[in-house]
Design a protein around this motif. Structure first.
Motif, PDB file in Angstrom:
ATOM      1  N   LEU A  27      -6.675  -0.157   3.150  1.00 26.19           N
ATOM      2  CA  LEU A  27      -5.678  -0.633   2.190  1.00 26.19           C
ATOM      3  C   LEU A  27      -5.063  -1.955   2.613  1.00 26.19           C
ATOM      4  O   LEU A  27      -4.672  -2.760   1.773  1.00 26.19           O
ATOM      5  CB  LEU A  27      -4.584   0.424   2.014  1.00 26.19           C
ATOM      6  CG  LEU A  27      -5.028   1.777   1.445  1.00 26.19           C
ATOM      7  CD1 LEU A  27      -3.818   2.692   1.266  1.00 26.19           C
ATOM      8  CD2 LEU A  27      -5.791   1.615   0.134  1.00 26.19           C
ATOM      9  N   SER A  28      -4.983  -2.187   3.919  1.00 26.72           N
ATOM     10  CA  SER A  28      -4.348  -3.414   4.416  1.00 26.72           C
ATOM     11  C   SER A  28      -5.183  -3.981   5.565  1.00 26.72           C
ATOM     12  O   SER A  28      -6.045  -3.291   6.116  1.00 26.72           O
ATOM     13  CB  SER A  28      -2.919  -3.125   4.891  1.00 26.72           C
ATOM     14  OG  SER A  28      -2.926  -2.149   5.929  1.00 26.72           O
ATOM     15  N   TRP A  58       1.926   2.102  10.950  1.00 24.62           N
ATOM     16  CA  TRP A  58       3.056   2.639  10.179  1.00 24.62           C
ATOM     17  C   TRP A  58       2.576   3.287   8.891  1.00 24.62           C
ATOM     18  O   TRP A  58       3.010   4.377   8.522  1.00 24.62           O
ATOM     19  CB  TRP A  58       4.037   1.504   9.882  1.00 24.62           C
ATOM     20  CG  TRP A  58       5.099   1.849   8.883  1.00 24.62           C
ATOM     21  CD1 TRP A  58       6.245   2.561   9.114  1.00 24.62           C
ATOM     22  CD2 TRP A  58       5.113   1.497   7.491  1.00 24.62           C
ATOM     23  NE1 TRP A  58       6.973   2.672   7.948  1.00 24.62           N
ATOM     24  CE2 TRP A  58       6.301   2.037   6.950  1.00 24.62           C
ATOM     25  CE3 TRP A  58       4.247   0.786   6.671  1.00 24.62           C
ATOM     26  CZ2 TRP A  58       6.637   1.875   5.604  1.00 24.62           C
ATOM     27  CZ3 TRP A  58       4.573   0.620   5.336  1.00 24.62           C
ATOM     28  CH2 TRP A  58       5.761   1.172   4.818  1.00 24.62           C
ATOM     29  N   LEU A  59       1.650   2.630   8.200  1.00 23.18           N
ATOM     30  CA  LEU A  59       1.139   3.140   6.936  1.00 23.18           C
ATOM     31  C   LEU A  59       0.403   4.465   7.136  1.00 23.18           C
ATOM     32  O   LEU A  59       0.612   5.433   6.384  1.00 23.18           O
ATOM     33  CB  LEU A  59       0.202   2.113   6.300  1.00 23.18           C
ATOM     34  CG  LEU A  59      -0.457   2.493   4.976  1.00 23.18           C
ATOM     35  CD1 LEU A  59       0.593   2.681   3.889  1.00 23.18           C
ATOM     36  CD2 LEU A  59      -1.469   1.422   4.571  1.00 23.18           C
ATOM     37  N   ALA A  85       0.765   6.612   9.509  1.00 15.80           N
ATOM     38  CA  ALA A  85       1.681   7.677   9.935  1.00 15.80           C
ATOM     39  C   ALA A  85       2.502   8.244   8.782  1.00 15.80           C
ATOM     40  O   ALA A  85       2.907   9.404   8.820  1.00 15.80           O
ATOM     41  CB  ALA A  85       2.612   7.139  11.022  1.00 15.80           C
ATOM     42  N   ARG A  86       2.733   7.434   7.726  1.00 18.37           N
ATOM     43  CA  ARG A  86       3.621   7.898   6.657  1.00 18.37           C
ATOM     44  C   ARG A  86       2.875   8.512   5.478  1.00 18.37           C
ATOM     45  O   ARG A  86       3.500   9.107   4.612  1.00 18.37           O
ATOM     46  CB  ARG A  86       4.493   6.743   6.162  1.00 18.37           C
ATOM     47  CG  ARG A  86       3.767   5.752   5.251  1.00 18.37           C
ATOM     48  CD  ARG A  86       4.660   4.631   4.782  1.00 18.37           C
ATOM     49  NE  ARG A  86       5.805   5.064   4.006  1.00 18.37           N
ATOM     50  CZ  ARG A  86       5.766   5.396   2.716  1.00 18.37           C
ATOM     51  NH1 ARG A  86       4.613   5.366   2.055  1.00 18.37           N
ATOM     52  NH2 ARG A  86       6.861   5.750   2.094  1.00 18.37           N
ATOM     53  N   THR A  87       1.550   8.361   5.401  1.00 15.95           N
ATOM     54  CA  THR A  87       0.832   8.899   4.256  1.00 15.95           C
ATOM     55  C   THR A  87       0.160  10.217   4.600  1.00 15.95           C
ATOM     56  O   THR A  87      -0.268  10.434   5.734  1.00 15.95           O
ATOM     57  CB  THR A  87      -0.227   7.903   3.739  1.00 15.95           C
ATOM     58  OG1 THR A  87      -0.865   8.451   2.590  1.00 15.95           O
ATOM     59  CG2 THR A  87      -1.280   7.628   4.786  1.00 15.95           C
ATOM     60  N   THR A  88       0.083  11.108   3.606  1.00 12.30           N
ATOM     61  CA  THR A  88      -0.575  12.397   3.807  1.00 12.30           C
ATOM     62  C   THR A  88      -2.053  12.342   3.438  1.00 12.30           C
ATOM     63  O   THR A  88      -2.786  13.293   3.690  1.00 12.30           O
ATOM     64  CB  THR A  88       0.110  13.489   2.964  1.00 12.30           C
ATOM     65  OG1 THR A  88       0.058  13.119   1.578  1.00 12.30           O
ATOM     66  CG2 THR A  88       1.557  13.675   3.386  1.00 12.30           C
ATOM     67  N   VAL A  89      -2.495  11.234   2.838  1.00 15.42           N
ATOM     68  CA  VAL A  89      -3.901  11.066   2.476  1.00 15.42           C
ATOM     69  C   VAL A  89      -4.652  10.497   3.681  1.00 15.42           C
ATOM     70  O   VAL A  89      -4.189   9.530   4.293  1.00 15.42           O
ATOM     71  CB  VAL A  89      -4.047  10.115   1.265  1.00 15.42           C
ATOM     72  CG1 VAL A  89      -5.514   9.888   0.929  1.00 15.42           C
ATOM     73  CG2 VAL A  89      -3.313  10.693   0.060  1.00 15.42           C
ATOM     74  N   PRO A  90      -5.799  11.067   4.065  1.00 17.21           N
ATOM     75  CA  PRO A  90      -6.558  10.519   5.194  1.00 17.21           C
ATOM     76  C   PRO A  90      -6.872   9.044   4.983  1.00 17.21           C
ATOM     77  O   PRO A  90      -7.290   8.634   3.901  1.00 17.21           O
ATOM     78  CB  PRO A  90      -7.841  11.362   5.194  1.00 17.21           C
ATOM     79  CG  PRO A  90      -7.460  12.649   4.536  1.00 17.21           C
ATOM     80  CD  PRO A  90      -6.436  12.286   3.503  1.00 17.21           C
ATOM     81  N   ALA A 134       0.822  -1.205   0.000  1.00 16.88           N
ATOM     82  CA  ALA A 134       0.000   0.000   0.000  1.00 16.88           C
ATOM     83  C   ALA A 134       0.855   1.253   0.000  1.00 16.88           C
ATOM     84  O   ALA A 134       0.550   2.232  -0.707  1.00 16.88           O
ATOM     85  CB  ALA A 134      -0.914  -0.007   1.225  1.00 16.88           C
ATOM     86  N   ALA A 135       1.939   1.241   0.774  1.00 18.47           N
ATOM     87  CA  ALA A 135       2.831   2.405   0.800  1.00 18.47           C
ATOM     88  C   ALA A 135       3.447   2.643  -0.572  1.00 18.47           C
ATOM     89  O   ALA A 135       3.545   3.791  -1.046  1.00 18.47           O
ATOM     90  CB  ALA A 135       3.921   2.193   1.843  1.00 18.47           C
ATOM     91  N   ARG A 136       3.868   1.560  -1.234  1.00 19.39           N
ATOM     92  CA  ARG A 136       4.454   1.691  -2.564  1.00 19.39           C
ATOM     93  C   ARG A 136       3.430   2.236  -3.562  1.00 19.39           C
ATOM     94  O   ARG A 136       3.731   3.119  -4.372  1.00 19.39           O
ATOM     95  CB  ARG A 136       4.979   0.335  -3.025  1.00 19.39           C
ATOM     96  CG  ARG A 136       5.791   0.387  -4.312  1.00 19.39           C
ATOM     97  CD  ARG A 136       6.653  -0.855  -4.471  1.00 19.39           C
ATOM     98  NE  ARG A 136       5.882  -2.067  -4.648  1.00 19.39           N
ATOM     99  CZ  ARG A 136       5.747  -3.024  -3.738  1.00 19.39           C
ATOM    100  NH1 ARG A 136       6.348  -2.911  -2.559  1.00 19.39           N
ATOM    101  NH2 ARG A 136       5.021  -4.105  -3.979  1.00 19.39           N
TER     102      ARG A 136
END
Length: 367
Positions: A219-220, A230-231, A233-238, A201-203
């Motif tokens: 997503l997961s 972790w996911l 915290a690292r994404t800017t999309v809600p 999902a991050a990729r």
């Protein structure tokens, strides 16, 4: 206003085309119509759409739990004893859509008894909602053609794109094709139905960073607690929790655990009473909500828009209210109509619809 009988009627209506997504596909609406009868001759109605690959319910299990467990506990209560009805149904673990349908049918019966719309009883904020349309797995050209058709015919400008395939490039390519075809003014967001790992999902989200996606839903898997945290915290999309939040307690876990930043409310899963609990819970925490869809028919969609339009928070964003468009038929005497990208709450007492007895007789599967 006393409940005298509760019935669960299984029916099946084919879809014109399958809706495919990471956790399964739907080709036939094998749903259950739930009816609550009162001693005043009033009948309240709602719809239970089973999703065995999500909540473990089937058409047969919903009929059984409504008629064998819930009905004996609720017959004799008045329509105003909703908390008692809720407490008695909660003795049975799980079965969210069965409980939700009974709850909404009780509300429908109450509105019809009082000669008032349910949306007014719930809050009465507005009488309509903007509509979001879900686009399922298909070749890129077919996904684009569907979105363009829905946009041009119904004025819909918000689309939720099903993702979660492997390799992730399949979905990245589809989202890019949709953005290029629909232009920058159309809202796109994605729903993985728990199909990717957190790293996949991050990729994918990194690869789609330039597409202006507004939300990312499930997503997961929810069981991957650390990966989801972790996911998020690292994404800017809600990040939206959906299947992972069937109860208010699950909402608390996902939000306070950092696994999501928004909540999808589905009346098919939490009815009107628990949906209000979750909505107010989110408002208290300063968390946005989006009105989701469990691939509802028109009965379920009428319930969803009645709830979503009743509250300011749930009416802010476009609600997922168009999946009935893919069904080959439906049960209402007067079909729902989407126009100008909006769905208007049905007028009249209760939820505002009537079931066509001829259609119900044709599509029911218990006779």
């Amino acid at each position: 206003m006393k409940i005298t009988r509760i019935e669960a009627i299984p029916f099946a209506i084919p879809y014109r085309k399958p809706l495919r997504f990471a956790s399964g596909q739907v080709t036939v609406a094998d749903h259950v119509l739930v009816r609550v009868h009162t001693d005043d001759g009033v009948v309240g109605t709602a719809e239970a759409p089973p999703r065995p690959f999500t909540y473990g319910e089937t058409q047969e299990s919903i009929v059984a739990v409504v008629e064998k467990l819930f009905a004996p506990e609720l017959v004799g209560l008045t329509l105003l004893e909703r908390e008692t009805a809720h407490a008695r149904m909660e003795r049975t673990v799980g079965n969210p859509t069965a409980k939700a349908a009974v709850d909404m049918a009780v509300w429908d019966a109450l509105g019809r008894t009082l000669d008032l719309p349910v949306t007014a009883l719930l809050g009465g904020f507005t009488d309509r909602m903007r509509v979001c349309h879900m686009v399922g797995f298909a070749p890129d050209a077919e996904m684009v053609a569907e979105a363009e058709r829905v946009r041009d015919r119904y004025g819909i400008s918000t689309f939720k794109v099903k993702v979660g395939r492997r390799p992730v490039q399949l979905d990245v390519g589809a989202c890019r094709a949709l953005r290029e075809a629909l232009g920058p003014d159309v809202e796109l967001y994605v729903d993985g139905n728990r199909g990717w790992t957190a790293s996949e999902a991050a990729r994918a989200m990194d690869a789609m960073a330039d597409l202006g996606l507004t939300l990312a839903e499930e997503l997961s898997p929810a069981d991957d607690v650390l990966g989801r945290r972790w996911l998020t915290a690292r994404t800017t999309v809600p990040t939206v929790a959906d299947e992972s939040v069937p109860t208010p307690g699950d909402v608390t876990r996902e939000l306070l655990g950092g696994s999501a930043t928004m909540i999808s409310i589905k009346t098919a899963r939490t009815g009107f009473s628990t949906s209000q609990r979750i909505l107010h819970q989110c408002e208290g925490l300063g968390v946005e909500v989006v009105l989701g869809n469990q691939i509802d028919g028109q009965v379920g969609t009428a319930c969803a828009v009645a709830f979503g339009a009743a509250h300011r928070s749930s009416s802010r964003r476009a609600g997922e209210l168009s999946n009935f468009l893919d069904m080959s038929d439906d049960l209402l005497t007067e079909p729902l109509e989407i126009s100008g990208g909006e769905l208007v709450v049905r007028p009249g007492p209760g939820i505002g619809f009537d079931v066509d007895p001829g259609k119900l007789a044709h599509y029911r599967t218990d006779r």
